[in-house]
Design a protein around this motif. Structure first.
Motif, PDB file in Angstrom:
ATOM      1  N   GLU A  42       0.747  -1.140   0.175  1.00 16.42           N
ATOM      2  CA  GLU A  42      -0.019   0.028  -0.180  1.00 16.42           C
ATOM      3  C   GLU A  42       0.769   1.167  -0.076  1.00 16.42           C
ATOM      4  O   GLU A  42       0.571   2.217  -0.881  1.00 16.42           O
ATOM      5  CB  GLU A  42      -1.089  -0.128   1.135  1.00 16.42           C
ATOM      6  CG  GLU A  42      -1.508   1.294   1.192  1.00 16.42           C
ATOM      7  CD  GLU A  42      -2.530   1.232   2.616  1.00 16.42           C
ATOM      8  OE1 GLU A  42      -3.065   2.497   3.095  1.00 16.42           O
ATOM      9  OE2 GLU A  42      -3.049   0.194   3.071  1.00 16.42           O
ATOM     10  N   LYS A  43       1.844   1.296   0.927  1.00 12.36           N
ATOM     11  CA  LYS A  43       2.643   2.560   1.197  1.00 12.36           C
ATOM     12  C   LYS A  43       3.888   2.393   0.168  1.00 12.36           C
ATOM     13  O   LYS A  43       4.336   3.704  -0.127  1.00 12.36           O
ATOM     14  CB  LYS A  43       3.063   2.667   2.486  1.00 12.36           C
ATOM     15  CG  LYS A  43       2.015   2.805   3.591  1.00 12.36           C
ATOM     16  CD  LYS A  43       2.586   2.791   4.907  1.00 12.36           C
ATOM     17  CE  LYS A  43       1.295   3.142   5.959  1.00 12.36           C
ATOM     18  NZ  LYS A  43       1.841   3.055   7.231  1.00 12.36           N
ATOM     19  N   GLN A  44       4.505   1.292  -0.302  1.00 15.91           N
ATOM     20  CA  GLN A  44       5.632   1.309  -1.127  1.00 15.91           C
ATOM     21  C   GLN A  44       6.852   2.085  -0.521  1.00 15.91           C
ATOM     22  O   GLN A  44       7.627   2.452  -1.359  1.00 15.91           O
ATOM     23  CB  GLN A  44       5.311   1.619  -2.470  1.00 15.91           C
ATOM     24  CG  GLN A  44       4.251   0.851  -3.308  1.00 15.91           C
ATOM     25  CD  GLN A  44       3.718   1.299  -4.628  1.00 15.91           C
ATOM     26  OE1 GLN A  44       4.802   1.802  -5.510  1.00 15.91           O
ATOM     27  NE2 GLN A  44       2.654   1.193  -5.043  1.00 15.91           N
ATOM     28  N   GLN A  45       6.801   2.280   0.648  1.00 11.82           N
ATOM     29  CA  GLN A  45       7.996   2.862   1.213  1.00 11.82           C
ATOM     30  C   GLN A  45       7.915   2.732   2.898  1.00 11.82           C
ATOM     31  O   GLN A  45       6.617   2.417   3.556  1.00 11.82           O
ATOM     32  CB  GLN A  45       8.115   4.232   0.840  1.00 11.82           C
ATOM     33  CG  GLN A  45       6.846   5.362   1.468  1.00 11.82           C
ATOM     34  CD  GLN A  45       7.241   6.667   1.111  1.00 11.82           C
ATOM     35  OE1 GLN A  45       7.601   6.963  -0.182  1.00 11.82           O
ATOM     36  NE2 GLN A  45       6.960   7.536   1.900  1.00 11.82           N
ATOM     37  N   TYR A  46       8.993   2.947   3.627  1.00 20.84           N
ATOM     38  CA  TYR A  46       8.803   2.788   4.991  1.00 20.84           C
ATOM     39  C   TYR A  46      10.191   3.701   5.508  1.00 20.84           C
ATOM     40  O   TYR A  46      11.052   3.858   4.945  1.00 20.84           O
ATOM     41  CB  TYR A  46       8.793   1.534   5.286  1.00 20.84           C
ATOM     42  CG  TYR A  46      10.112   0.561   5.282  1.00 20.84           C
ATOM     43  CD1 TYR A  46      11.221   0.575   6.001  1.00 20.84           C
ATOM     44  CD2 TYR A  46      10.084  -0.026   4.042  1.00 20.84           C
ATOM     45  CE1 TYR A  46      12.343  -0.009   5.567  1.00 20.84           C
ATOM     46  CE2 TYR A  46      11.054  -0.926   3.795  1.00 20.84           C
ATOM     47  CZ  TYR A  46      12.319  -0.979   4.572  1.00 20.84           C
ATOM     48  OH  TYR A  46      13.391  -1.485   4.167  1.00 20.84           O
ATOM     49  N   ASN A  47      10.128   4.037   6.738  1.00 17.13           N
ATOM     50  CA  ASN A  47      11.223   4.814   7.343  1.00 17.13           C
ATOM     51  C   ASN A  47      11.854   3.635   8.332  1.00 17.13           C
ATOM     52  O   ASN A  47      11.176   3.076   9.224  1.00 17.13           O
ATOM     53  CB  ASN A  47      10.484   5.994   8.195  1.00 17.13           C
ATOM     54  CG  ASN A  47      10.022   7.112   7.394  1.00 17.13           C
ATOM     55  OD1 ASN A  47      10.369   7.108   6.448  1.00 17.13           O
ATOM     56  ND2 ASN A  47       9.114   7.790   7.853  1.00 17.13           N
TER      57      ASN A  47
END
Length: 378
Positions: A42-47
């Motif tokens: 869903e986000k296709q990224q993370y921190n």
């Protein structure tokens, strides 16, 4: 470039995934955790947050996920296109993922003869070799010969503390700033991937044992000694003078074994020890002693972080270690009702006694002087 990474947990995302992103890979995470996989897609990224006084945040992008239970065919398809496969699933899970990887490699080799390397980034010695063994059990002898031509299984030593954590954002992961990823170069097939932060070496064994007998050995000192002193966290235990004395003494003993066996520079190794102890003092990554100490039977194994450096120290110096013996005793006396191995260990001791239990787990000869030294301390 495409990397297929098995294990979308904190280490997979916060360590391996972060470095692959910085090396310009699209990383497809494979996991059984449907919630995490859905979040990644869903986000296709993370921190990734560096746990330090001056904290930094890296946003890892260009990622996707596959649920290996519901979509095994997509995993097989991804393996067919992959430029690199990595894992961070835990040693016991390698046998489970091997079947799916084998199916992917079987399909791939029929249409794609491009070299592919599979690196198991696990907290163990010979992780990639073990994964290879499990994969080869799933294929024919002819396929094994084909695999040997194009698939490499370089072993790796990995080191980054990723504390147990619960974050509001399920993809956010906090990691310590320090990391080390060392990979054996001769085992690669085709081109060696360019990944900033990876150190390629001709012989991995010295680096694996340096890490295992310094980082892992050191980490269990505040875990087992700290538990005996009723501390809840590693950070609390590390501020105790007794823990400080034992960890410095134990790492000097394991360090002497390493220096004499692999000829590490004495000053450089002392600096390495000091760095490791400093990492355990980091208040931003403090872990529970029960998490670091879990699985005491495995940790007391013949090739693992306590018994092996103690016996190696005796081999190279002819002396009995003082501080490593204290750590062995604390591990034998470790109690945690929520830890299956800890419960089993205490049952073994109740039924067989300390001496027989230690002989069984450590696989040391009954007459080995380390057994006598431990029993004297007990």
């Amino acid at each position: 470039m495409l990397a297929v990474h098995f294990g979308a947990g904190n280490i997979g995302r916060g360590f391996i995934g972060a470095l692959l992103y910085q090396a310009n890979y699209h990383t497809t995470f494979v996991d059984v955790n449907e919630g995490i996989i859905n979040e990644i897609n869903e986000k296709q990224q993370y921190n990734v947050v560096l746990a330090a006084e001056e904290s930094e945040t890296l946003t890892v992008k260009d990622v996707s996920g596959i649920n290996s239970i519901t979509d095994p065919d997509k995993v097989i398809e991804a393996i067919g296109k992959a430029d690199l496969i990595t894992t961070a699933v835990g040693p016991n899970i390698l046998a489970i993922i091997a079947k799916l990887i084998a199916e992917g490699l079987q399909k791939r080799i029929k249409t794609n003869n491009k070299a592919l390397n599979i690196i198991a980034c696990e907290n163990m010695v010979g992780g990639s070799s073990l994964l290879k063994e499990h994969i080869y059990k799933q294929v024919t002898a002819d396929e094994q010969q084909q695999f040997d031509e194009v698939f490499g299984f370089p072993n790796a030593a990995v080191d980054r503390i990723v504390p147990n954590q619960v974050n509001e954002d399920p993809l956010l992961v906090s990691v310590e700033p320090y990391f080390e990823w060392v990979v054996e170069k001769p085992a690669f097939k085709g081109e060696v991937p360019v990944i900033d932060g990876v150190t390629y070496v001709e012989d991995l064994t010295p680096y694996i044992e340096r890490k295992l007998f310094t980082v892992n050995t050191g980490h269990v000192v505040p875990a087992y000694i700290g538990r005996s002193l009723e501390y809840a966290t590693i950070n609390e235990a590390m501020h105790d003078e007794k823990v400080q004395e034992i960890i410095k003494g134990a790492l000097n003993e394991s360090g002497e074994a390493l220096i004499q066996t692999y000829h590490f520079d004495r000053t450089e190794h002392q600096n390495y020890i000091d760095t490791i102890i400093g990492r355990f003092m980091n208040p931003y990554i403090s872990d529970e002693v029960t998490r670091v100490g879990r699985g005491p039977i495995r940790k007391l194994g013949p090739r693992d972080r306590i018994i092996r450096p103690a016996s190696l120290y005796m081999d190279v110096t002819g002396n009995v270690p003082t501080y490593l013996v204290q750590v062995i005793v604390a591990a034998l006396q470790y109690k945690n009702a929520q830890d299956e191995e800890a419960v089993k260990l205490q049952q073994m001791i109740a039924e067989q006694g300390y001496e027989k239990t230690l002989q069984t787990i450590s696989e040391l000869d009954a007459n080995h002087p380390l057994i006598a030294a431990v029993m004297k301390e007990v």
